[in-house]
Design a protein around this motif. Structure first.
Motif, short mmCIF file in Angstrom:
data_model
loop_
_atom_site.label_atom_id
_atom_site.label_comp_id
_atom_site.label_asym_id
_atom_site.label_seq_id
_atom_site.Cartn_x
_atom_site.Cartn_y
_atom_site.Cartn_z
N GLU A 168 39.16 37.08 24.75
CA GLU A 168 38.05 36.90 25.69
C GLU A 168 38.43 35.97 26.85
O GLU A 168 37.95 36.16 27.97
N ILE A 169 39.29 35.02 26.57
CA ILE A 169 39.80 34.16 27.66
C ILE A 169 40.58 35.03 28.66
O ILE A 169 40.43 34.91 29.87
N GLU A 170 41.39 35.95 28.12
CA GLU A 170 42.19 36.84 28.97
C GLU A 170 41.31 37.82 29.75
O GLU A 170 41.70 38.32 30.80
N GLU A 171 40.15 38.12 29.20
CA GLU A 171 39.26 39.11 29.85
C GLU A 171 38.45 38.50 31.00
O GLU A 171 37.64 39.19 31.62
N GLN A 172 38.65 37.22 31.28
CA GLN A 172 37.76 36.57 32.25
C GLN A 172 37.84 37.11 33.67
O GLN A 172 36.80 37.21 34.33
N PRO A 173 39.03 37.49 34.15
CA PRO A 173 39.02 38.06 35.50
C PRO A 173 38.11 39.30 35.57
O PRO A 173 37.31 39.43 36.52
N ALA A 174 38.19 40.16 34.56
CA ALA A 174 37.34 41.37 34.54
C ALA A 174 35.87 41.00 34.37
O ALA A 174 34.99 41.61 35.00
N ALA A 175 35.60 39.98 33.54
CA ALA A 175 34.20 39.58 33.31
C ALA A 175 33.54 39.14 34.61
O ALA A 175 32.39 39.49 34.90
N VAL A 176 34.29 38.38 35.41
CA VAL A 176 33.73 37.91 36.68
C VAL A 176 33.61 39.07 37.67
O VAL A 176 32.57 39.27 38.31
N ALA A 177 34.67 39.90 37.76
CA ALA A 177 34.64 41.04 38.69
C ALA A 177 33.49 41.98 38.34
O ALA A 177 32.74 42.43 39.23
N ASP A 178 33.32 42.29 37.05
CA ASP A 178 32.26 43.22 36.64
C ASP A 178 30.87 42.64 36.91
O ASP A 178 29.92 43.36 37.19
N THR A 179 30.76 41.33 36.79
CA THR A 179 29.47 40.68 37.04
C THR A 179 29.10 40.73 38.52
O THR A 179 27.94 40.89 38.89
N LEU A 180 30.11 40.63 39.37
CA LEU A 180 29.84 40.67 40.82
C LEU A 180 29.51 42.09 41.28
O LEU A 180 28.67 42.29 42.16
N ARG A 181 30.18 43.07 40.64
CA ARG A 181 30.10 44.46 41.10
C ARG A 181 28.65 44.95 41.20
O ARG A 181 27.85 44.74 40.29
N GLY A 182 28.35 45.58 42.32
CA GLY A 182 27.03 46.19 42.48
C GLY A 182 25.94 45.21 42.88
O GLY A 182 24.78 45.59 43.02
N HIS A 183 26.31 43.94 43.05
CA HIS A 183 25.28 42.96 43.41
C HIS A 183 25.31 42.56 44.89
O HIS A 183 24.59 41.65 45.30
N PHE A 184 26.17 43.23 45.65
CA PHE A 184 26.18 43.01 47.10
C PHE A 184 26.23 44.39 47.74
O PHE A 184 27.28 45.05 47.77
N VAL A 185 25.07 44.86 48.20
CA VAL A 185 24.95 46.24 48.67
C VAL A 185 24.39 46.22 50.09
O VAL A 185 23.36 45.57 50.34
N ASP A 186 25.07 46.92 50.99
CA ASP A 186 24.63 46.98 52.39
C ASP A 186 24.35 45.59 52.95
O ASP A 186 23.32 45.34 53.60
#
Ligand code: M6R
Length: 368
Positions: free
Chosen positions: A12-30
């Motif tokens: 889970e420590i190794e998965e942190q870059p993906a965890a942050v990227a996935d959390t950001l995804r789709g939350h900034f639109v237009d």
């Protein structure tokens, strides 16, 4: 399923870059920050005049980090409260109060009761949660999900980093609604956030020396953590990780408090981990922390300094130096936390403890 690791937590420590990227995804639109569920009108958001953040444990620490950004970006006063204390002290709440409830599980009893108390008092509730359909988001007026997937390790790692990212999105959403930031400023802040997963990735590649150091210090009776500004909650989180995983006495302090008591604890051989702010972004605090490190080193502490790459000024005072990539000051906790997680996990493993299931702890605390 542990991805070649001995413990889920290490995966889970190794998965942190993906965890942050996935959390950001789709939350900034237009060009706009958007939440996942939004049952509050723009006007209701604009009318907010005070923010309370309520949470427990690591989620509470993520809230402490958020306070710095939300106040800076929105000029709204923000108070961060332990959910277990919140409703027992009759907090001043009304329709223009926003209560941000942060919970990985979405089921923590104290946080849920804090939400219910807030709603009884007509406050608006926004949940930051990792579990779709859990009770806390179901009762909230707005929801932002962290998207880390299930977190198995009892000690929070990827959920904590994702919460910090999500909380910053909440801050930007409020700044956008209130007009305290222009759209192009919101876009710039979001881009800075988007650059973080690659930096976390880079940082993770260099954790070998931190593991080695953890093995070296694993027999210490205690470890102290010092930080300032957003580095202070990071120090608290580093200490919590070490307590829960390695059963070691660990305390986090705001470095400015040293002379008001904690410096009396410093003795020969005591490891002190210091989270340094950026020498450019926070020059004044950086120089104050530098003199703190000098003082504790002179009193015999073993100094472990987490500092921005290229920060040469710390070298003479660091018995051990851990470098992290440069980042905007408010985002630094997304990096400085990582070596502290790795350190705690490695100390625990060296001491022969179960990293995923520390004694006496449950993943979600559904009783008060
Ligand atoms: O599910 P929650 O985020 O509400 O849980 C809050 C705390 O119980 C949790 O962060 C706990 O402190 C972890 N063991 C920290 O590693």
């Amino acid at each position: 399923e542990k991805g070649g690791h001995d413990y889920f937590m290490l995966k889970e420590i190794e998965e942190q870059p993906a965890a942050v990227a996935d959390t950001l995804r789709g939350h900034f639109v237009d060009g706009r920050i958007v939440l996942d569920e939004q049952r509050l009108s723009d006007q209701e958001l604009r009318d907010i005049d005070k923010v309370f953040v309520v949470a427990c444990g690591s989620s509470y620490h993520s809230g402490l980090v958020a306070k710095y950004a939300i106040e800076h970006w929105t000029r709204l006063p923000v108070e961060v409260e332990l959910a277990s204390e919140f409703r027992y002290r009759d907090p001043v709440l009304d329709r223009s109060t926003l209560v941000v409830a942060i919970s990985q599980s979405g089921e923590t009893a104290d946080t849920l009761e804090a939400v219910r108390h807030a709603k009884d008092q007509k406050a608006r509730v926004l949940a930051v949660c990792n579990t779709n359909g859990a009770q806390i988001p179901r009762e909230a007026d707005a929801v932002l999900y962290t998207r880390t997937g299930p977190e198995i390790g009892v000690a929070s790692t990827k959920a904590f980093l994702a919460q910090m990212a999500a909380n910053l999105l909440v801050g930007l959403a409020l700044a956008q609604a209130r007009g305290t930031k222009y759209p192009d400023e919101v876009a710039r802040e979001y881009q800075d956030l988007e650059a973080m997963p690659a930096k976390i990735e880079q940082l993770l590649l260099g954790m070998g020396p931190v593991r080695e150091l953890a093995r070296e210090l694993a027999a210490s009776p205690a470890v102290l953590f010092l930080g300032r500004h957003v580095g202070y909650p990071v120090a608290l989180e580093g200490a919590l990780k070490l307590k829960e995983l390695a059963y070691m006495h660990a305390e986090g302090f705001a470095a400015g408090e040293l002379k008001h008591g904690p410096i009396a604890l410093i003795e020969d051989g005591l490891p002190v981990i210091v989270v340094m702010p950026s020498p450019k972004g926070r020059a004044v605090l950086h120089s104050k922390l530098l003199s703190n490190i000098r003082e504790i080193q002179a009193r015999g502490a073993v100094t472990v300094v987490i500092a921005e790459e290229g920060d040469e000024t710390v070298r003479p005072f660091a018995d051990h130096l851990v470098e992290i990539p440069a980042s905007p000051s408010l985002l630094q906790p997304l990096l400085s936390t990582v070596p502290l997680q790795v350190f705690a996990a490695e100390v625990a493993q060296t001491r022969g403890y179960d990293v995923d299931k520390p004694r006496n702890l449950a993943k979600s605390v559904t009783v008060e």
